[in-house]
Write a protein that holds these residues in place. Structure first.
Motif, PDB file in Angstrom:
ATOM      1  N   THR A   1     -42.946   8.184 -33.237  1.00 25.50           N
ATOM      2  CA  THR A   1     -43.494   9.010 -32.161  1.00 25.50           C
ATOM      3  C   THR A   1     -44.045   8.084 -31.094  1.00 25.50           C
ATOM      4  O   THR A   1     -45.096   7.468 -31.273  1.00 25.50           O
ATOM      5  N   ILE A   2     -43.326   7.996 -29.974  1.00 28.96           N
ATOM      6  CA  ILE A   2     -43.568   6.951 -28.983  1.00 28.96           C
ATOM      7  C   ILE A   2     -44.253   7.524 -27.745  1.00 28.96           C
ATOM      8  O   ILE A   2     -43.803   8.530 -27.169  1.00 28.96           O
ATOM      9  N   ASP A   3     -45.330   6.874 -27.352  1.00 32.35           N
ATOM     10  CA  ASP A   3     -46.049   7.269 -26.141  1.00 32.35           C
ATOM     11  C   ASP A   3     -45.174   6.998 -24.915  1.00 32.35           C
ATOM     12  O   ASP A   3     -44.777   5.862 -24.658  1.00 32.35           O
ATOM     13  N   ARG A   4     -44.849   8.052 -24.200  1.00 31.22           N
ATOM     14  CA  ARG A   4     -44.057   7.984 -22.968  1.00 31.22           C
ATOM     15  C   ARG A   4     -42.719   7.279 -23.179  1.00 31.22           C
ATOM     16  O   ARG A   4     -42.225   6.551 -22.303  1.00 31.22           O
ATOM     17  N   GLY A   5     -42.144   7.508 -24.358  1.00 28.15           N
ATOM     18  CA  GLY A   5     -40.811   6.968 -24.605  1.00 28.15           C
ATOM     19  C   GLY A   5     -39.724   7.739 -23.879  1.00 28.15           C
ATOM     20  O   GLY A   5     -38.625   7.222 -23.666  1.00 28.15           O
ATOM     21  N   LEU A   6     -40.009   8.992 -23.485  1.00 31.53           N
ATOM     22  CA  LEU A   6     -39.065   9.773 -22.674  1.00 31.53           C
ATOM     23  C   LEU A   6     -39.182   9.353 -21.222  1.00 31.53           C
ATOM     24  O   LEU A   6     -40.287   9.271 -20.669  1.00 31.53           O
ATOM     25  N   ARG A   7     -38.042   9.110 -20.584  1.00 27.16           N
ATOM     26  CA  ARG A   7     -38.008   8.841 -19.149  1.00 27.16           C
ATOM     27  C   ARG A   7     -36.858   9.645 -18.548  1.00 27.16           C
ATOM     28  O   ARG A   7     -35.721   9.505 -18.980  1.00 27.16           O
ATOM     29  N   ALA A   8     -37.206  10.475 -17.586  1.00 29.26           N
ATOM     30  CA  ALA A   8     -36.204  11.345 -16.957  1.00 29.26           C
ATOM     31  C   ALA A   8     -36.288  11.211 -15.448  1.00 29.26           C
ATOM     32  O   ALA A   8     -37.356  10.950 -14.891  1.00 29.26           O
ATOM     33  N   LYS A   9     -35.151  11.428 -14.782  1.00 30.03           N
ATOM     34  CA  LYS A   9     -35.099  11.364 -13.319  1.00 30.03           C
ATOM     35  C   LYS A   9     -34.117  12.395 -12.809  1.00 30.03           C
ATOM     36  O   LYS A   9     -33.058  12.604 -13.392  1.00 30.03           O
ATOM     37  N   LYS A  10     -34.481  13.044 -11.711  1.00 31.70           N
ATOM     38  CA  LYS A  10     -33.619  14.071 -11.110  1.00 31.70           C
ATOM     39  C   LYS A  10     -33.818  14.046  -9.604  1.00 31.70           C
ATOM     40  O   LYS A  10     -34.935  13.859  -9.109  1.00 31.70           O
ATOM     41  N   GLU A  11     -32.735  14.253  -8.856  1.00 25.72           N
ATOM     42  CA  GLU A  11     -32.838  14.412  -7.409  1.00 25.72           C
ATOM     43  C   GLU A  11     -31.860  15.470  -6.933  1.00 25.72           C
ATOM     44  O   GLU A  11     -30.804  15.670  -7.519  1.00 25.72           O
ATOM     45  N   TYR A  12     -32.285  16.195  -5.877  1.00 30.11           N
ATOM     46  CA  TYR A  12     -31.424  17.244  -5.341  1.00 30.11           C
ATOM     47  C   TYR A  12     -31.777  17.482  -3.873  1.00 30.11           C
ATOM     48  O   TYR A  12     -32.887  17.198  -3.414  1.00 30.11           O
ATOM     49  N   LEU A  13     -30.790  18.007  -3.137  1.00 29.01           N
ATOM     50  CA  LEU A  13     -30.926  18.294  -1.712  1.00 29.01           C
ATOM     51  C   LEU A  13     -30.809  19.786  -1.492  1.00 29.01           C
ATOM     52  O   LEU A  13     -29.908  20.431  -2.037  1.00 29.01           O
ATOM     53  N   ARG A  14     -31.707  20.352  -0.705  1.00 32.98           N
ATOM     54  CA  ARG A  14     -31.682  21.787  -0.392  1.00 32.98           C
ATOM     55  C   ARG A  14     -31.829  22.002   1.117  1.00 32.98           C
ATOM     56  O   ARG A  14     -32.535  21.255   1.803  1.00 32.98           O
ATOM     57  N   TRP A  15     -31.170  23.083   1.595  1.00 32.09           N
ATOM     58  CA  TRP A  15     -31.254  23.496   2.991  1.00 32.09           C
ATOM     59  C   TRP A  15     -31.987  24.837   3.069  1.00 32.09           C
ATOM     60  O   TRP A  15     -31.762  25.714   2.246  1.00 32.09           O
ATOM     61  N   PHE A  16     -32.846  24.991   4.081  1.00 30.18           N
ATOM     62  CA  PHE A  16     -33.629  26.217   4.214  1.00 30.18           C
ATOM     63  C   PHE A  16     -33.547  26.724   5.660  1.00 30.18           C
ATOM     64  O   PHE A  16     -34.338  26.322   6.514  1.00 30.18           O
ATOM     65  N   PRO A  17     -32.596  27.598   5.954  1.00 27.75           N
ATOM     66  CA  PRO A  17     -32.544  28.194   7.290  1.00 27.75           C
ATOM     67  C   PRO A  17     -33.529  29.363   7.390  1.00 27.75           C
ATOM     68  O   PRO A  17     -33.891  29.984   6.383  1.00 27.75           O
ATOM     69  N   SER A  18     -33.952  29.667   8.596  1.00 32.16           N
ATOM     70  CA  SER A  18     -34.825  30.818   8.808  1.00 32.16           C
ATOM     71  C   SER A  18     -34.719  31.280  10.248  1.00 32.16           C
ATOM     72  O   SER A  18     -34.416  30.491  11.151  1.00 32.16           O
ATOM     73  N   ILE A  19     -34.967  32.573  10.464  1.00 33.42           N
ATOM     74  CA  ILE A  19     -35.031  33.128  11.802  1.00 33.42           C
ATOM     75  C   ILE A  19     -36.022  34.283  11.801  1.00 33.42           C
ATOM     76  O   ILE A  19     -36.078  35.070  10.857  1.00 33.42           O
ATOM     77  N   ASN A  20     -36.855  34.314  12.836  1.00 34.14           N
ATOM     78  CA  ASN A  20     -37.853  35.363  12.992  1.00 34.14           C
ATOM     79  C   ASN A  20     -37.776  35.917  14.401  1.00 34.14           C
ATOM     80  O   ASN A  20     -37.548  35.170  15.363  1.00 34.14           O
ATOM     81  N   ALA A  21     -37.947  37.222  14.527  1.00 32.18           N
ATOM     82  CA  ALA A  21     -37.863  37.882  15.831  1.00 32.18           C
ATOM     83  C   ALA A  21     -39.003  38.875  15.974  1.00 32.18           C
ATOM     84  O   ALA A  21     -39.424  39.509  14.995  1.00 32.18           O
ATOM     85  N   SER A  22     -39.538  38.994  17.174  1.00 27.08           N
ATOM     86  CA  SER A  22     -40.527  40.020  17.491  1.00 27.08           C
ATOM     87  C   SER A  22     -40.160  40.652  18.834  1.00 27.08           C
ATOM     88  O   SER A  22     -39.737  39.951  19.771  1.00 27.08           O
ATOM     89  N   PHE A  23     -40.309  41.959  18.934  1.00 25.82           N
ATOM     90  CA  PHE A  23     -39.919  42.688  20.147  1.00 25.82           C
ATOM     91  C   PHE A  23     -41.037  43.650  20.527  1.00 25.82           C
ATOM     92  O   PHE A  23     -41.469  44.480  19.703  1.00 25.82           O
TER      93      PHE A  23
END
Length: 779
Positions: free
Chosen positions: A479-501
């Motif tokens: 049972t090892i202290d911090r023996g797990l090492r994981a890495k992940k990366e990802y790219l996301r796009w977030f468009p938006s539009i708002n209107a008031s009249f």
């Protein structure tokens, strides 16, 4: 706040006292420590804004407050209504809960708590503002906060562990079991500091902001290092417990007798208990956040006003946690637990035992965690310590996670039809990199190997062990202290539009569409990695178990519309609706390991590729959340002169989740309402606010004897806050705030379609109303 918001120095401050509704005396009363303390505490806060000249100014803020809390509560275990049965078993079975029908659950556990807590919070902050030019300004701010609290937890448990068929009804239960008196004392403290630096250019055509900031927060809980156990427990076993006249809140009567002799047992007398164990639980956590950002805006003036804004942003979050957890079991001078020299009366808490428990129960003789720990320090040989469990706990609670989010965005604003139609739209791109470290469990690290690295097998063909299984030496290898090492990366796009009249001058229609994301918790990357025994073939008991670091963040697409109407003078009414579609929720799965998945954890596909993985995956089905909201606020200027100064408001929202995976939204509140009224006069102000939270469904409950569609529930709650202010002069005023006047508390239930009403309540917690009285001024 900027010093340039004022033309001359301004000092505002207040001094006050805080108290609980049921602790309104200035005398010392029991809790939360070993000696009685006062429950009414003073406090103050202030703010000073100083514009030194047109180019330089500063602000200073600060304050301190001490808040005492009594968090009494109760809980109950209903077999067949949230807690599983075991069926009819052999007469020698220690635990036996006969099956029942969902409409006839029976009570097997009841407990009540009497914790007390006092928390002191202190903060100080300063901001320095400097105008470099007419259009350029530089600001530096620093905020510091500290909290320190002491909690004294007490719980008495009545637990029936064996029920014979026919010894229960929906309102009564008889059986054999145990009693537990429990203490949970701990001290906690933490600090937060936040420096930030901002440069701002505010020109007529170009506008820009550049800034950087840091936030560092710590949290420490202490008990053994302060001289007391946190989890201090005394037990009395082999008793016969009878619950009678059971209602929705508690049994009307509880009788306890020795299961062997039939002699009555007083459950509130500590001399009827034996010391069970004491515990150390001392976590240390830090959260560090760093950020830097820059944006640039250009305004184009003409018949059609247009603005374009672009920006960059980078945020780093680092979370570090470690914890020391040990269990100390008293065995006395004779080396045997639960004998006469382990009687619990020797650690009686004289002070806390004077408090009156809730729900009509008599005084209880409670455990003193300091006396318990003093026993250990005086005679450590009279205790055993579970070092194997301590090592497993320490490595399981040792985690490190780091997340970096880099983003860039482009936004445009345009105003059409004589500025009646306003459009704001853009897109944001975010690159996320996450790293995590956590516990590693690998049984093969305890196998003996030859010079070539091959496992040495014994006469029976099983691996020869370096250290005997189950020993401290063995778990230290596997049972090892911090023996797990994981890495992940990802790219996301977030468009938006708002209107008031502007349909009319006082009628505005709004609409918006945007994308958002729900990132996995850091535990997804810093959990435990449990590896299989590679000397054995794959099986259901020999496979890889880990949280999926490669899982996608869930995402949502939202459409929202709102109609707002403004009254002449002061007032607004608005109605809105939204629809939000979610995808990529998490589900559990088992699949054969792939090279890509193993690569997330740096595992060799040749060694682990044949083994199944127990982890999570992204669900393909979607969930739709729909909702409506309403808001109203108005000053009632139409009232007669004698009723002037009245203002009312009301808000309401309702939402609903549909879809196969809607249970992922366990805990959201389907209905919330708030309303209030205020009266403002020259000499005084009065205000009353109500807030209602509807019943909300939480996680699904499963198990033998539990009806399908049984869930945990949060009950509905109604809060009422009252406040008032009376002006003594133009600069001084008295004020009062009464928070949660109705003492709404927090009820949690477990119920299915057929659960009778009196068996729905699982737990109740109450904090009592908080009262604050003081004086404030502006100079």
């Amino acid at each position: 706040r900027s010093a340039f918001e004022r033309s001359k120095p301004v000092f505002t401050g207040s001094a006050f006292i805080m108290m609980r509704e049921t602790e309104k005396t200035f005398r010392k009363t029991p809790g939360p420590g070993r000696v009685p303390t006062r429950k009414i505490h003073p406090g103050f806060d202030f703010s000073y804004i100083m514009p030194v000249n047109k180019r330089f100014g500063f602000t200073v803020t600060g304050g301190t407050s001490t808040n005492y809390t009594t968090e009494y509560g109760s809980s109950r275990d209903w077999r067949g209504a949230g807690f599983p049965t075991t069926g009819i078993t052999a007469p020698t079975t220690a635990t036996q809960y006969p099956d029942t029908t969902p409409d006839r659950p029976y009570l097997t556990g009841f407990s009540f708590t009497l914790p007390t807590k006092v928390t002191t919070r202190t903060s100080i902050g300063a901001t320095v503002d400097f105008k470099l030019t007419r259009n350029d300004a530089l600001s530096f701010s620093f905020q510091y906060a500290n909290y320190d609290s002491m909690t004294n937890g007490r719980r008495l448990n009545f637990m029936i562990q064996r029920v014979e068929p026919g010894d229960f009804t929906p309102t009564s239960t008889r059986g054999t079991g145990s009693l537990t008196v429990q203490g949970g004392d701990y001290s906690s403290n933490g600090t937060t500091y936040m420096p930030s630096l901002t440069y701002r250019h505010d020109g007529t055509v170009w506008k820009s902001v550049v800034g950087a900031g840091l936030s560092h927060a710590t949290n420490h809980i202490r008990n053994v290092s302060k001289g007391f156990f946190q989890n201090a427990i005394a037990t009395r076993g082999n008793v016969r417990i009878s619950f009678d006249d059971i209602n929705y809140l508690q049994p009307g009567a509880i009788l306890v007798a020795d299961a062997t002799t039939g002699a009555p047992v007083n459950p509130y007398d500590l001399s009827n208990y034996s010391l069970s164990n004491g515990g150390q639980n001392e976590p240390d956590g830090t959260d560090t956040k760093r950020s830097a950002y820059a944006n640039l805006r250009r305004d184009f003036f003409g018949r059609v006003p247009v603005s374009v804004k672009a920006g960059l942003d980078i945020r780093q979050s680092i979370r570090e946690s470690r914890r020391s957890r040990k269990t100390y079991t008293p065995v006395g001078a004779d080396g045997r637990a639960g004998t006469a020299d382990d009687n619990a009366i020797v650690i009686l808490d004289e002070s806390i035992s004077q408090r009156i428990p809730p729900f009509g129960f008599p005084r209880v003789q409670w455990i003193d965690g300091v006396e318990f720990y003093d026993l250990y320090r005086a005679n450590p040989s009279h205790f055993t310590v579970n070092e194997v469990g301590a090592h497993n706990n320490t490595t399981a609670d040792s985690k490190h996670a780091e997340e970096v989010i880099s983003s860039a965005y482009l936004r445009g604003d345009v105003q059409l039809f004589d500025r009646r139609l306003k459009l704001v739209g853009g897109v944001r791109a975010e690159q996320t990199i996450v790293k995590g470290e956590g516990q590693l469990l690998d049984p093969t690290r305890n196998f003996q190997r030859d010079a070539s690295g091959k496992v040495i097998l014994g006469p029976t063909g099983t691996p020869q062990l370096i250290a005997p299984a189950g020993t401290l030496a063995a778990v230290q290898l596997t049972t090892i202290d911090r023996g797990l090492r994981a890495k992940k990366e990802y790219l996301r796009w977030f468009p938006s539009i708002n209107a008031s009249f502007n349909v009319r001058d006082n009628l505005i229609a709004r609409a918006g569409y945007y994308w958002s994301v729900g990132r996995p918790d850091f535990a997804q990357y810093a959990g435990a990695l449990n590896l299989p025994n590679t000397e054995n073939p794959p099986s259901t008991g020999n496979r890889i178990s880990v949280a999926n670091a490669g899982i996608k963040a869930w995402s949502a697409r939202t459409t929202k519309v709102t109609l707002e109407y403004y009254f002449e003078g002061v007032g607004l009414v608005s109605v809105g609706a939204f629809r939000r579609d979610f995808e990529n929720f998490f589900g559990s799965t088992v699949f054969q390991a792939t090279p890509e998945f193993l690569g997330l954890y740096g595992l060799d596909p040749d060694l682990y590729g044949a083994y199944d993985v127990v982890t999570q995956y992204n669900l393909s089905s979607r969930v739709r959340m729909t909702g409506v909201d309403f808001a109203y606020k108005q000053a009632l200027t139409m009232l007669p002169n004698w009723a002037r100064g009245v203002q009312v408001f009301a808000n309401a929202s309702a939402q609903r989740a549909t879809g196969a995976e809607s249970a992922n939204f366990a805990g959201y509140v389907p209905r919330t309402y708030s309303w209030g009224v205020s009266l403002s006069r020259e000499k005084y102000k009065l205000r009353a606010n109500w807030n209602y939270r509807g019943r909300s469904r939480k996680s699904l409950v499963t198990g033998r004897g539990i009806e399908p569609s049984t869930y945990n529930w949060d009950s509905k709650r109604l809060y009422l806050d009252l406040s008032g202010e009376y002006s003594l002069s133009k600069k001084l005023a008295l004020f009062a705030n009464l928070r949660d006047v109705l003492d709404a508390g927090w009820d949690r239930g477990r119920a299915g379609p057929s659960t009778p009403p009196h068996a729905e309540l699982r737990a109740r917690e109450n904090w009592e109303s908080l009262w604050t009285f003081g004086v404030k001024g502006t100079f």
